[in-house]
Structures are given as structure tokens and as C-alpha cells.
Design a protein around this motif. Structure first.
Motif, PDB file in Angstrom:
ATOM      1  N   GLY A  11      35.514 -57.367 -35.366  1.00 34.20           N
ATOM      2  CA  GLY A  11      35.312 -58.493 -34.441  1.00 34.20           C
ATOM      3  C   GLY A  11      36.298 -58.385 -33.298  1.00 34.20           C
ATOM      4  N   LEU A  12      35.943 -57.542 -32.321  1.00 38.99           N
ATOM      5  CA  LEU A  12      36.912 -57.241 -31.261  1.00 38.99           C
ATOM      6  C   LEU A  12      36.659 -58.028 -29.973  1.00 38.99           C
ATOM      7  N   ALA A  13      36.476 -59.333 -30.109  1.00 37.06           N
ATOM      8  CA  ALA A  13      36.518 -60.190 -28.903  1.00 37.06           C
ATOM      9  C   ALA A  13      38.000 -60.451 -28.632  1.00 37.06           C
ATOM     10  N   MET A  15      40.335 -62.620 -29.533  1.00 35.39           N
ATOM     11  CA  MET A  15      41.267 -62.881 -30.635  1.00 35.39           C
ATOM     12  C   MET A  15      41.449 -61.644 -31.503  1.00 35.39           C
ATOM     13  N   GLY A  16      40.334 -60.986 -31.834  1.00 33.38           N
ATOM     14  CA  GLY A  16      40.397 -59.814 -32.707  1.00 33.38           C
ATOM     15  C   GLY A  16      41.183 -58.679 -32.072  1.00 33.38           C
ATOM     16  N   GLN A  17      40.933 -58.424 -30.800  1.00 33.34           N
ATOM     17  CA  GLN A  17      41.662 -57.343 -30.118  1.00 33.34           C
ATOM     18  C   GLN A  17      43.165 -57.606 -30.157  1.00 33.34           C
ATOM     19  N   HIS A  33      36.908 -52.258 -35.654  1.00 34.85           N
ATOM     20  CA  HIS A  33      35.446 -52.164 -35.717  1.00 34.85           C
ATOM     21  C   HIS A  33      34.840 -53.366 -35.008  1.00 34.85           C
ATOM     22  N   ASN A  34      33.684 -53.149 -34.410  1.00 31.90           N
ATOM     23  CA  ASN A  34      32.961 -54.252 -33.776  1.00 31.90           C
ATOM     24  C   ASN A  34      31.467 -53.971 -33.866  1.00 31.90           C
ATOM     25  N   ARG A  35      30.674 -55.054 -33.964  1.00 35.94           N
ATOM     26  CA  ARG A  35      29.217 -54.874 -34.048  1.00 35.94           C
ATOM     27  C   ARG A  35      28.728 -54.015 -32.898  1.00 35.94           C
ATOM     28  N   GLN A  80      27.278 -68.393 -39.237  1.00 36.38           N
ATOM     29  CA  GLN A  80      26.442 -67.328 -39.790  1.00 36.38           C
ATOM     30  C   GLN A  80      27.007 -65.929 -39.548  1.00 36.38           C
ATOM     31  N   PRO A  81      27.609 -65.645 -38.355  1.00 36.16           N
ATOM     32  CA  PRO A  81      28.150 -64.290 -38.155  1.00 36.16           C
ATOM     33  C   PRO A  81      29.122 -63.856 -39.257  1.00 36.16           C
ATOM     34  N   VAL A  82      29.905 -64.769 -39.803  1.00 36.38           N
ATOM     35  CA  VAL A  82      30.853 -64.395 -40.869  1.00 36.38           C
ATOM     36  C   VAL A  82      30.070 -63.942 -42.104  1.00 36.38           C
ATOM     37  N   ASP A 101      39.066 -64.102 -43.526  1.00 38.55           N
ATOM     38  CA  ASP A 101      38.349 -64.683 -42.384  1.00 38.55           C
ATOM     39  C   ASP A 101      39.366 -65.409 -41.500  1.00 38.55           C
ATOM     40  N   GLY A 102      39.644 -64.811 -40.334  1.00 33.33           N
ATOM     41  CA  GLY A 102      40.656 -65.374 -39.438  1.00 33.33           C
ATOM     42  C   GLY A 102      40.087 -66.292 -38.363  1.00 33.33           C
ATOM     43  N   GLY A 103      38.782 -66.556 -38.406  1.00 34.41           N
ATOM     44  CA  GLY A 103      38.162 -67.422 -37.388  1.00 34.41           C
ATOM     45  C   GLY A 103      38.259 -68.892 -37.776  1.00 34.41           C
ATOM     46  N   GLY A 131      46.928 -70.314 -31.610  1.00 36.14           N
ATOM     47  CA  GLY A 131      47.776 -69.833 -30.523  1.00 36.14           C
ATOM     48  C   GLY A 131      46.989 -69.173 -29.419  1.00 36.14           C
ATOM     49  N   GLY A 132      45.656 -69.159 -29.565  1.00 36.88           N
ATOM     50  CA  GLY A 132      44.830 -68.563 -28.524  1.00 36.88           C
ATOM     51  C   GLY A 132      45.129 -67.088 -28.387  1.00 36.88           C
ATOM     52  N   GLU A 133      44.694 -66.519 -27.264  1.00 37.34           N
ATOM     53  CA  GLU A 133      44.811 -65.066 -27.122  1.00 37.34           C
ATOM     54  C   GLU A 133      46.264 -64.618 -27.010  1.00 37.34           C
ATOM     55  N   GLU A 134      47.091 -65.435 -26.358  1.00 37.41           N
ATOM     56  CA  GLU A 134      48.502 -65.060 -26.185  1.00 37.41           C
ATOM     57  C   GLU A 134      49.206 -65.070 -27.546  1.00 37.41           C
ATOM     58  N   VAL A 183      43.554 -77.140 -42.995  1.00 37.36           N
ATOM     59  CA  VAL A 183      44.798 -77.435 -42.267  1.00 37.36           C
ATOM     60  C   VAL A 183      44.669 -76.986 -40.808  1.00 37.36           C
ATOM     61  N   LYS A 184      44.027 -75.836 -40.580  1.00 35.94           N
ATOM     62  CA  LYS A 184      43.816 -75.373 -39.202  1.00 35.94           C
ATOM     63  C   LYS A 184      42.901 -76.356 -38.457  1.00 35.94           C
ATOM     64  N   MET A 185      41.907 -76.890 -39.158  1.00 37.05           N
ATOM     65  CA  MET A 185      40.997 -77.861 -38.546  1.00 37.05           C
ATOM     66  C   MET A 185      41.767 -79.118 -38.129  1.00 37.05           C
TER      67      MET A 185
HETATM   68  P1  NBP Z   1      34.000 -65.252 -30.464  1.00 37.34           P
HETATM   69  O1  NBP Z   1      34.062 -66.481 -31.287  1.00 37.34           O
HETATM   70  O2  NBP Z   1      33.495 -65.333 -29.080  1.00 37.34           O
HETATM   71  O3  NBP Z   1      33.111 -64.175 -31.268  1.00 37.34           O
HETATM   72  C1  NBP Z   1      32.780 -62.919 -30.698  1.00 37.34           C
HETATM   73  C2  NBP Z   1      32.831 -61.835 -31.755  1.00 37.34           C
HETATM   74  O4  NBP Z   1      31.908 -62.132 -32.826  1.00 37.34           O
HETATM   75  C3  NBP Z   1      32.406 -60.483 -31.175  1.00 37.34           C
HETATM   76  O5  NBP Z   1      33.188 -59.471 -31.763  1.00 37.34           O
HETATM   77  C4  NBP Z   1      30.953 -60.384 -31.622  1.00 37.34           C
HETATM   78  O6  NBP Z   1      30.476 -59.063 -31.696  1.00 37.34           O
HETATM   79  C5  NBP Z   1      31.056 -60.978 -32.994  1.00 37.34           C
HETATM   80  N1  NBP Z   1      29.788 -61.360 -33.607  1.00 37.34           N
HETATM   81  C6  NBP Z   1      28.921 -62.359 -33.312  1.00 37.34           C
HETATM   82 BR1  NBP Z   1      29.093 -63.497 -31.899  1.00 37.34          BR
HETATM   83  N2  NBP Z   1      27.862 -62.421 -34.119  1.00 37.34           N
HETATM   84  C7  NBP Z   1      28.047 -61.422 -34.976  1.00 37.34           C
HETATM   85  C8  NBP Z   1      27.287 -60.959 -36.080  1.00 37.34           C
HETATM   86  N3  NBP Z   1      26.166 -61.582 -36.461  1.00 37.34           N
HETATM   87  N4  NBP Z   1      27.732 -59.873 -36.759  1.00 37.34           N
HETATM   88  C9  NBP Z   1      28.865 -59.249 -36.391  1.00 37.34           C
HETATM   89  N5  NBP Z   1      29.656 -59.654 -35.368  1.00 37.34           N
HETATM   90  C10 NBP Z   1      29.240 -60.725 -34.665  1.00 37.34           C
HETATM   91  O7  NBP Z   1      35.423 -64.519 -30.443  1.00 37.34           O
HETATM   92  P2  NBP Z   1      36.912 -65.115 -30.253  1.00 37.34           P
HETATM   93  O8  NBP Z   1      36.981 -66.114 -29.164  1.00 37.34           O
HETATM   94  O9  NBP Z   1      37.796 -63.921 -30.232  1.00 37.34           O
HETATM   95  O10 NBP Z   1      37.153 -65.908 -31.628  1.00 37.34           O
HETATM   96  C11 NBP Z   1      37.067 -65.300 -32.905  1.00 37.34           C
HETATM   97  C12 NBP Z   1      37.287 -66.372 -33.953  1.00 37.34           C
HETATM   98  O11 NBP Z   1      38.609 -66.919 -33.788  1.00 37.34           O
HETATM   99  C13 NBP Z   1      36.336 -67.568 -33.839  1.00 37.34           C
HETATM  100  O12 NBP Z   1      36.059 -68.076 -35.106  1.00 37.34           O
HETATM  101  C14 NBP Z   1      37.126 -68.581 -33.047  1.00 37.34           C
HETATM  102  O13 NBP Z   1      36.701 -69.899 -33.277  1.00 37.34           O
HETATM  103  C15 NBP Z   1      38.532 -68.337 -33.591  1.00 37.34           C
HETATM  104  N6  NBP Z   1      39.609 -68.721 -32.675  1.00 37.34           N
HETATM  105  C16 NBP Z   1      39.511 -68.519 -31.345  1.00 37.34           C
HETATM  106  C17 NBP Z   1      40.556 -68.873 -30.497  1.00 37.34           C
HETATM  107  C18 NBP Z   1      40.483 -68.630 -29.017  1.00 37.34           C
HETATM  108  O14 NBP Z   1      41.425 -69.037 -28.316  1.00 37.34           O
HETATM  109  N7  NBP Z   1      39.455 -67.973 -28.509  1.00 37.34           N
HETATM  110  C19 NBP Z   1      41.717 -69.437 -31.047  1.00 37.34           C
HETATM  111  C20 NBP Z   1      41.813 -69.599 -32.429  1.00 37.34           C
HETATM  112  C21 NBP Z   1      40.749 -69.243 -33.234  1.00 37.34           C
HETATM  113  P3  NBP Z   1      29.736 -58.391 -30.412  1.00 37.34           P
HETATM  114  O15 NBP Z   1      30.824 -57.878 -29.526  1.00 37.34           O
HETATM  115  O16 NBP Z   1      28.929 -57.298 -31.010  1.00 37.34           O
HETATM  116  O17 NBP Z   1      28.892 -59.445 -29.771  1.00 37.34           O
END
Ligand code: NBP
Length: 471
Positions: A11-13, A15-17, A33-35, A80-82, A101-103, A131-134, A183-185
Motif C-alpha cells: 500500500g504505497l500511497a 502513508m505507506g511510502q 509492494h503496491n496493487r 473492503q481494500p483491507v 493493518d496500519g490504516g 501524524g499524517g505523512e510527515e 483508541v486511534k478513532m
Molecule cells: P489511501 O487511503 O488513499 O489508500 C490508497 C492505497 O490503497 C493505494 O496504495 C491503493 O493502491 C490501495 N488500494 C485501494 Br484504494 N484499494 C485497494 C485494493 N482493493 N487492493 C489493494 N490495494 C488497494 O492511502 P493513504 O492516505 O496513504 O492512507 C492509508 C491508510 O492510512 C488509510 O487507512 C488512511 O485512513 C490511514 N491514514 C491516513 C493518514 C493521512 O494523513 N493520509 C493519516 C493516518 C492514517 P493503488 O495504488 O493500486 O490504487
């Protein structure tokens, strides 16, 4: 350390990266790895030269690249993605492998996944990451929950990558089941309340006091030097100093459409509060305020139809600004007290052994609600782990007492000037309700008994009673 990683991340959006880079930078090689494979390639091309990031393409390659027992972080969109990711990885996993599961998953999904995966011989942790991306890159606050042996396997990595405050990591084992995600919620819910309270203070500074953006930025800077010192106050000051480079005129904050978005974690807190019977009014008002803000077209139309007071505060402006600060601080104490109270109710309901002082400790760094004030909460629970409500701790009781005249004055003035302060007002109403030995609920019980024979208890003798009212 062998080069074969014991950990991987899918999951390399954003947060993952950043989390993968944080792990790699701490000397833990990590398979990524990423889809969509292209994203993995671009990521490893950009950072794999200097950081131990191992490119993988298929689900099978990804799992095979990690030494068992594997630790695999899933950082994809919640819901569902998880489940999709788990289903795709499962055929390649070995018994004893750990999925994390870190989401921002809903805690009930986490409880289900733990049940299902444990039955199949796998380990699963539901882990809040704030903490968001930073934060993800430089040190987040981490809230892992689930089977303790799963946590023990990954504790060294989570501890190393988390934010550190005074040498203390902002990561600790939260408890069984879905407690980490719960707790995160609540953390996110408190974040909603904190942001709404700051927005109400802004509304008053702008519309009741009549300050300019530059002046408002200065006020938040001043506030950040005292008890309100926090990430959210600090970034708020920054926002008011930012000019609009798009047009080259004025301040960017004035060009931002006043419709607040949300991803649902605040709403989940309120939904859980209704199930638990938790009066978490500040968070819920913050959620409702975002809903109201979203009715932009209706509000614009109503603004020329519905009448009400307007105008600015006629008294001493410097004093009123100090009053707003005190009202903000008092309301913030209430918001946190409510959030901690809800976690206490949830712990009792779901059988989690939560350590509230530890929660305050790991929120001191890395996360969005990090604040000096959390040290006070940590101390309050250290003094009394069984504290019924944070407002009763001596420090907070004194702070509420000191802030009270300002709190009441600001809310009265806001009502008179027609400035909506739902979170300020509901926090004070909660305080006033909580401190009352007697509430008018005797009348509600009487009404329920009269129209529905729901019975009532008496305050002078035990038992359950039903009466023929009015006869
Ligand atoms: P997103 O919540 O935008 O998710 C994007 C990622 O999910 C991409 O890697 C995408 O793959 C993958 N994905 C999806 Br959408 N559907 C999928 C599926 N069916 N199978 C496999 N992979 C799938 O990313 P994010 O903003 O980095 O957040 C990740 C998690 O962290 C979320 O649960 C979010 O709520 C949580 N979070 C986010 C923040 C923030 O500041 N953004 C802070 C704290 C927690 P792809 O590239 O192939 O589309």
C-alpha cells in the motif's frame, strides 16, 4: 542483520511510502509492494538507492521476499481494500505470519479480522498510526492492538520508528482486540473537537473582536507559548500568515471554501458513544458543525432571509482575547475528558485493559493532537489511575475554575453577537451538568412513567415504582 527482510509493507500511497522509508532508515530492510506495480517501481527508483527498500511485483513475490515468520504492514484505504489485500496475500503466507493493518480501520472490522485470522493460525494487529505523512516519515504516534505475541514480534520496529518525547517512544501496546483502532478513532475524534474549538476561537477573533489575519496569527503564536502549546495551535498561527500566491492578493485562508470535509472517524466516535451511552458532546458537535458547514448553498440562501444579531464586542478587546483563550482552554479540557471517558466505557464494555496515562504519553509526539497539555493528563492518571473523570484531577479542576468567568462571558457574548460556538457551549453545558448533584431528569422519569408506565426509582427508598400521576 541479514539482508532478507523480516518485514514488508503493501500500500504505497502517501502513508505507506513514508512509513516504509521510516522503517528502512532505521536499518530494517523492507520489502515493498503496491496493487499498481508502477507505483512500487517509481518509489524504489526514487528512494531505494539510499534506503534498504526491496522492490516486489506480484503478491507471491512480495510474500516470498520476506523471511518467516513474516511481519506485513497493510497500509491501504480502510474498509473492503483491507479484506481484499488479506485475501490476496493469504495463499502465500505461512502459519505464524503477522499482518499489521496500519490504516484507519473501524475497530469492529479489526475484531472480525483478528477472529478469522487467528482461527487460521495467523497473527493480526490493528494498529492506529497518527501524524499524517510527515509523522509517518519522521516518527508517528503508534497505537497497536491485538494479540500480545503479535505485538511482541514487531515491538522493536514500532518503538524505533515512532516519535520520541523526552526519550520516551510514542508507541506502546494498547490492548487486546480492536483496542488499537478504537483508541486511534477516539484520538481522531478529539482532533475533530480540538479543530472545531480553534475554529470557534477564530470566528470570535475575526468577527467579534474584528482582528486581521496577521493579528489572529499573532494571537495564536502567543497562545502557543502557554498552556495551549500544541501542534494544532502552531499550524493555525502558520495558516494566518500565508498569503495567496495564486492571485497575489490577500491571505490564502480567505480563499478556502468554508465546507469542512471528513473521512468518518469522528462520526464513528459519536456512533460508538451512542451505543455506549457516552456523553461525548464536544466531538459530536464538531462532527455536526462540519455537516452544517457542508450546507454551503443553503447557508448562502438563508443568510439573506434569517435575521439575527451581528456586530463586534464593545468592551476591552485585549481582555476579551484573553477570555477567548481561557474559554478555548476550558473547552479543550472538557473535550479530552469526554474522549478519555469514552475510552473508559469502551474498555469496560469490550474487556480491554487500557492504561490511560500511557495513551496520553504516546500522544505527546508524532500525532496531530500532540500538545504540552498531554503531560498534565499523563500526570493526572499517574496520580490516580482510577480517575472517574479528568475534570476532577486537581490540576484540571483548578484550570476549569480559573477559566470559568471567561468561559461564561465568551459564550454569553457569542450568543448576543450571533456567533455560533457549538463546541464551546456544549462543553460548558457538559461541565455544568456533570457538576450538578441534581438534574431535571426526575421530571423525564415522571413523564416516562405517566405516558408509558416505564416506572421510576425514588431518591428516598429502594425499589421500582409506578404511580397514577395527577390523580
Ligand atoms: P489511501 O487511503 O488513499 O489508500 C490508497 C492505497 O490503497 C493505494 O496504495 C491503493 O493502491 C490501495 N488500494 C485501494 Br484504494 N484499494 C485497494 C485494493 N482493493 N487492493 C489493494 N490495494 C488497494 O492511502 P493513504 O492516505 O496513504 O492512507 C492509508 C491508510 O492510512 C488509510 O487507512 C488512511 O485512513 C490511514 N491514514 C491516513 C493518514 C493521512 O494523513 N493520509 C493519516 C493516518 C492514517 P493503488 O495504488 O493500486 O490504487
Amino acid at each position: 542483520m541479514s539482508d532478507t527482510p523480516r518485514i514488508g509493507l503493501t500500500g504505497l500511497a502517501v502513508m505507506g511510502q513514508n512509513l516504509a522509508r521510516n522503517i528502512a532508515r532505521h536499518g530494517f530492510p523492507i520489502a515493498v509492494h503496491n496493487r499498481t506495480v508502477e507505483k512500487t517501481r517509481e518509489f524504489v527508483d526514487a528512494f531505494g538507492g539510499s534506503e534498504p527498500l526491496i522492490f516486489t511485483e506480484s503478491d507471491a513475490d512480495f510474500v516470498a521476499a520476506i523471511a518467516p515468520p513474516r511481519a506485513i504492514i497493510i497500509m491501504v484505504k480502510a474498509g473492503q481494500p483491507v479484506d481484499d489485500v488479506i485475501a490476496k496475500l493469504k495463499p502465500f503466507l505461512s502459519k505464524g505470519d503477522l499482518l499489521i493493518d496500519g490504516g484507519n480501520s473501524h475497530y469492529t472490522d479489526t475484531e472480525r479480522r483478528i477472529r478469522e485470522l487467528t482461527a487460521e493460525g495467523f497473527n493480526f494487529l490493528g494498529t492506529g498510526v497518527s501524524g499524517g505523512e510527515e509523522g509517518a516519515l519522521n516518527g508517528p504516534s503508534i497505537m497497536p492492538g491485538g494479540p500480545k505475541e503479535g505485538y511482541d514480534y514487531i515491538a522493536d520496529i514500532l518503538t524505533a520508528i515512532s516519535a520520541q518525547v523526552d526519550g520516551v517512544p510514542c508507541s506502546t501496546y494498547i490492548g487486546e482486540g480492536g483496542s488499537g483502532h478504537y483508541v486511534k478513532m477516539v484520538h481522531n475524534g478529539i482532533e475533530y473537537a480540538d479543530m472545531q474549538l480553534i475554529a470557534e476561537a477564530y470566528d470570535l477573533l475575526k468577527n467579534a473582536v474584528g482582528l486581521s489575519n496577521e493579528e489572529i496569527g499573532g494571537v495564536f503564536d502567543d497562545w502557543n507559548a502557554g498552556d495551549l502549546d500544541s501542534f494544532l495551535i502552531q499550524i493555525t498561527a502558520q495558516i494566518f500568515k500565508t498569503k495567496d500566491t495564486e492571485t497575489g492578493e490577500g491571505y490564502l485562508v480567505d480563499r478556502v471554501l468554508d465546507k469542512a470535509g471528513q473521512k468518518g472517524t469522528g462520526k464513528w466516535v459519536s456512533q460508538s458513544a451512542l451505543d455506549l451511552g457516552s456523553p461525548v458532546t464536544a466531538i459530536t458537535e464538531a462532527v455536526f458543525a462540519r455537516f452544517l458547514s457542508a450546507l454551503k448553498d443553503q447557508r448562502v440562501a438563508a443568510s439573506s432571509i434569517l435575521t439575527g444579531p451581528s456586530g463586534t464586542h464593545s468592551g476591552d478587546k485585549t481582555q476579551f482575547i484573553a477570555d477567548i483563550r481561557n474559554a478555548l482552554y476550558a473547552s479543550k479540557i472538557v473535550a479530552y475528558a469526554q474522549g478519555f471517558d469514552q475510552m473508559k466505557l469502551a474498555a469496560a464494555e469490550f474487556g480491554w485493559n487500557l492504561h490511560f496515562g500511557d495513551l496520553a504519553t504516546i500522544w505527546r509526539g508524532g500525532c496531530i493532537i500532540r500538545a504540552r497539555f498531554l503531560d498534565r493528563i499523563k500526570d493526572a492518571y499517574a496520580d490516580n489511575p482510577d480517575l472517574a473523570n479528568l475534570m476532577l484531577a486537581p490540576y484540571f479542576n483548578e484550570a476549569l475554575k480559573a477559566a470559568q468567568p471567561s468561559w461564561r462571558k465568551v459564550i454569553s457574548e457569542a450568543v448576543n453577537l450571533g456567533v455560533p460556538t457549538p463546541a464551546f457551549s456544549s462543553s460548558l453545558a457538559y461541565y455544568d451538568g456533570y457538576r450538578r448533584a441534581n438534574l431535571p431528569a426526575n421530571l423525564i422519569q415522571a413523564q416516562r412513567d405517566l405516558f408509558g408506565a416505564h416506572t421510576y426509582e425514588r431518591n428516598d427508598r429502594p425499589g421500582t415504582f409506578h404511580s397514577a400521576w395527577g390523580e
